[in-house]
Write a protein that holds these residues in place. Sequence first.
Motif, PDB file in Angstrom:
ATOM      1  N   GLN A 104      -5.139 -33.830  -8.935  1.00 48.30           N
ATOM      2  CA  GLN A 104      -4.578 -33.580  -7.617  1.00 48.30           C
ATOM      3  C   GLN A 104      -5.223 -32.358  -6.980  1.00 48.30           C
ATOM      4  O   GLN A 104      -5.369 -31.321  -7.640  1.00 48.30           O
ATOM      5  CB  GLN A 104      -3.074 -33.352  -7.770  1.00 48.30           C
ATOM      6  CG  GLN A 104      -2.336 -33.559  -6.486  1.00 48.30           C
ATOM      7  CD  GLN A 104      -0.955 -32.950  -6.511  1.00 48.30           C
ATOM      8  OE1 GLN A 104      -0.382 -32.760  -7.584  1.00 48.30           O
ATOM      9  NE2 GLN A 104      -0.441 -32.623  -5.342  1.00 48.30           N
ATOM     10  N   LEU A 105      -5.617 -32.474  -5.711  1.00 46.86           N
ATOM     11  CA  LEU A 105      -6.249 -31.351  -5.017  1.00 46.86           C
ATOM     12  C   LEU A 105      -5.231 -30.669  -4.103  1.00 46.86           C
ATOM     13  O   LEU A 105      -4.545 -31.333  -3.329  1.00 46.86           O
ATOM     14  CB  LEU A 105      -7.415 -31.844  -4.160  1.00 46.86           C
ATOM     15  CG  LEU A 105      -8.593 -32.490  -4.894  1.00 46.86           C
ATOM     16  CD1 LEU A 105      -9.644 -32.939  -3.896  1.00 46.86           C
ATOM     17  CD2 LEU A 105      -9.196 -31.503  -5.891  1.00 46.86           C
ATOM     18  N   VAL A 106      -5.113 -29.356  -4.208  1.00 49.82           N
ATOM     19  CA  VAL A 106      -4.163 -28.604  -3.389  1.00 49.82           C
ATOM     20  C   VAL A 106      -4.934 -27.540  -2.605  1.00 49.82           C
ATOM     21  O   VAL A 106      -5.719 -26.796  -3.199  1.00 49.82           O
ATOM     22  CB  VAL A 106      -3.129 -27.876  -4.296  1.00 49.82           C
ATOM     23  CG1 VAL A 106      -2.092 -27.150  -3.464  1.00 49.82           C
ATOM     24  CG2 VAL A 106      -2.496 -28.855  -5.266  1.00 49.82           C
ATOM     25  N   VAL A 107      -4.725 -27.483  -1.279  1.00 47.96           N
ATOM     26  CA  VAL A 107      -5.414 -26.456  -0.476  1.00 47.96           C
ATOM     27  C   VAL A 107      -4.379 -25.431  -0.015  1.00 47.96           C
ATOM     28  O   VAL A 107      -3.348 -25.802   0.546  1.00 47.96           O
ATOM     29  CB  VAL A 107      -6.095 -27.073   0.764  1.00 47.96           C
ATOM     30  CG1 VAL A 107      -6.838 -26.006   1.555  1.00 47.96           C
ATOM     31  CG2 VAL A 107      -7.053 -28.171   0.349  1.00 47.96           C
ATOM     32  N   GLU A 108      -4.643 -24.153  -0.273  1.00 51.72           N
ATOM     33  CA  GLU A 108      -3.724 -23.093   0.179  1.00 51.72           C
ATOM     34  C   GLU A 108      -4.476 -22.143   1.095  1.00 51.72           C
ATOM     35  O   GLU A 108      -5.383 -21.439   0.651  1.00 51.72           O
ATOM     36  CB  GLU A 108      -3.198 -22.293  -1.021  1.00 51.72           C
ATOM     37  CG  GLU A 108      -2.175 -23.066  -1.824  1.00 51.72           C
ATOM     38  CD  GLU A 108      -1.639 -22.244  -3.000  1.00 51.72           C
ATOM     39  OE1 GLU A 108      -1.958 -21.035  -3.079  1.00 51.72           O
ATOM     40  OE2 GLU A 108      -0.923 -22.839  -3.817  1.00 51.72           O
ATOM     41  N   VAL A 109      -4.107 -22.134   2.379  1.00 51.09           N
ATOM     42  CA  VAL A 109      -4.727 -21.170   3.302  1.00 51.09           C
ATOM     43  C   VAL A 109      -3.610 -20.464   4.064  1.00 51.09           C
ATOM     44  O   VAL A 109      -2.556 -21.046   4.289  1.00 51.09           O
ATOM     45  CB  VAL A 109      -5.686 -21.847   4.307  1.00 51.09           C
ATOM     46  CG1 VAL A 109      -6.871 -22.467   3.603  1.00 51.09           C
ATOM     47  CG2 VAL A 109      -4.977 -22.901   5.124  1.00 51.09           C
ATOM     48  N   PRO A 110      -3.815 -19.199   4.461  1.00 45.48           N
ATOM     49  CA  PRO A 110      -2.776 -18.494   5.199  1.00 45.48           C
ATOM     50  C   PRO A 110      -2.511 -19.187   6.538  1.00 45.48           C
ATOM     51  O   PRO A 110      -3.465 -19.665   7.170  1.00 45.48           O
ATOM     52  CB  PRO A 110      -3.355 -17.095   5.415  1.00 45.48           C
ATOM     53  CG  PRO A 110      -4.723 -17.092   4.855  1.00 45.48           C
ATOM     54  CD  PRO A 110      -5.035 -18.414   4.261  1.00 45.48           C
ATOM     55  N   GLY A 111      -1.214 -19.226   6.944  1.00 46.59           N
ATOM     56  CA  GLY A 111      -0.834 -19.902   8.181  1.00 46.59           C
ATOM     57  C   GLY A 111      -1.610 -19.373   9.379  1.00 46.59           C
ATOM     58  O   GLY A 111      -1.991 -20.132  10.280  1.00 46.59           O
TER      59      GLY A 111
END
Length: 351
Positions: A219-226
């Motif tokens: 599973q690929l998860v992308v976390e970037v600041p809002g």
Amino acid sequence: MADLSDDLRLLADGLAVGIIRLDHELIVRYANPAAHLFAGRQPGMLIGRSLMEAFIDHRIEELAELAHRSGAANSELTLRSADGPSLVVRARRAADGRATWLTLEDVSELRRLQRIRSEFVDNLSHELRTPLTNVSLLAETLVRESEAAGEQIPARMRDRISKIEVETGHLVQMVSELLDLARIESGRPMLLLDQVDLARLAAASVDRLRLFAERQGVQLVVEVPGAGVPAVRGAEERLGQVIMNLVHNAVKFSPDGGDVTIRVEERAPDVVVSVEDNGIGIPRRSQDRVFERFYKVDRARVRGGGTGLGLSIARHVVQGHGGRIWVVSEEGHGSTFSFALPIADQLGTPE
Ligand code: ADP
């Protein structure tokens, strides 16, 4: 002269490396024959001159001034005209501060051989690419046709045809990575013209790998600041390649059911992209070496092949952007590959 004992002078006379001693006013007090040769001067003619007078080149003098102030400085420069010798110049201030020593090493031949090597690889991979791409397309068509033909074609033959397709795919990938590396290594400067939003680029690159990840059960998860991240200046396509490469590796070395997390964050003065997996990890002794070309930790454990070139290309691209790339990993637990690029404003105007 008090600068060198007779023995040391004998040694310095025979060296191909130029040696120069400057006094505290940066005037040449000793120079061996090789240093005279590089400067294009008759023996003895360098003594008593400034470096500017000796070499008619302000860069060597600036380097010596920097070493005189800060202790040490290095640079590589080509003397006189573009076809003059390429020298690696190292300047060191002596411990008592009264002298600064310069060594000048001629790397022209080394650079020429490196150029020939990368032109050779460039030409070769260019020539290989077209026929290989054709073979690969033919193999794809064969697979489709053999599937459509169903039972008419024995299962063993269909299996072989699909193996041919997979292997040619690897060959095409390998040749295109070789070509990339040769181009990047050729020293042609990378054009850093785009204002790149790494958060957007990461999301787009990850999207292109979703299908591949799904097939591997990852599973690929992308976390970037809002609020997003500041732009960096660079070559967007190349940076996209770097991210794809890191994510591709993370998926490749993850177990079924694993997660790969892609984070993009501002850590002033940089923007940092990191790709974390909980896969097989990399032993400590190999952690620096994975960025070398053709290096693989363990050929047997790679699923889905690979050239060993991806990370070396990534390092070239990131360094070409004035950035850094590194890995933190624990064997058996996972790896995090990260790279940091300076935020656009701080790069100044591009040349
Ligand atoms: P390739 O993946 O084509 O072999 P790379 O240059 O991308 O080449 O990687 C070099 C080697 O580094 C890989 O063969 C593998 O041994 C190791 N490696 C890279 N990424 C990871 C990762 N996320 N987890 C474990 N090992 C990795």
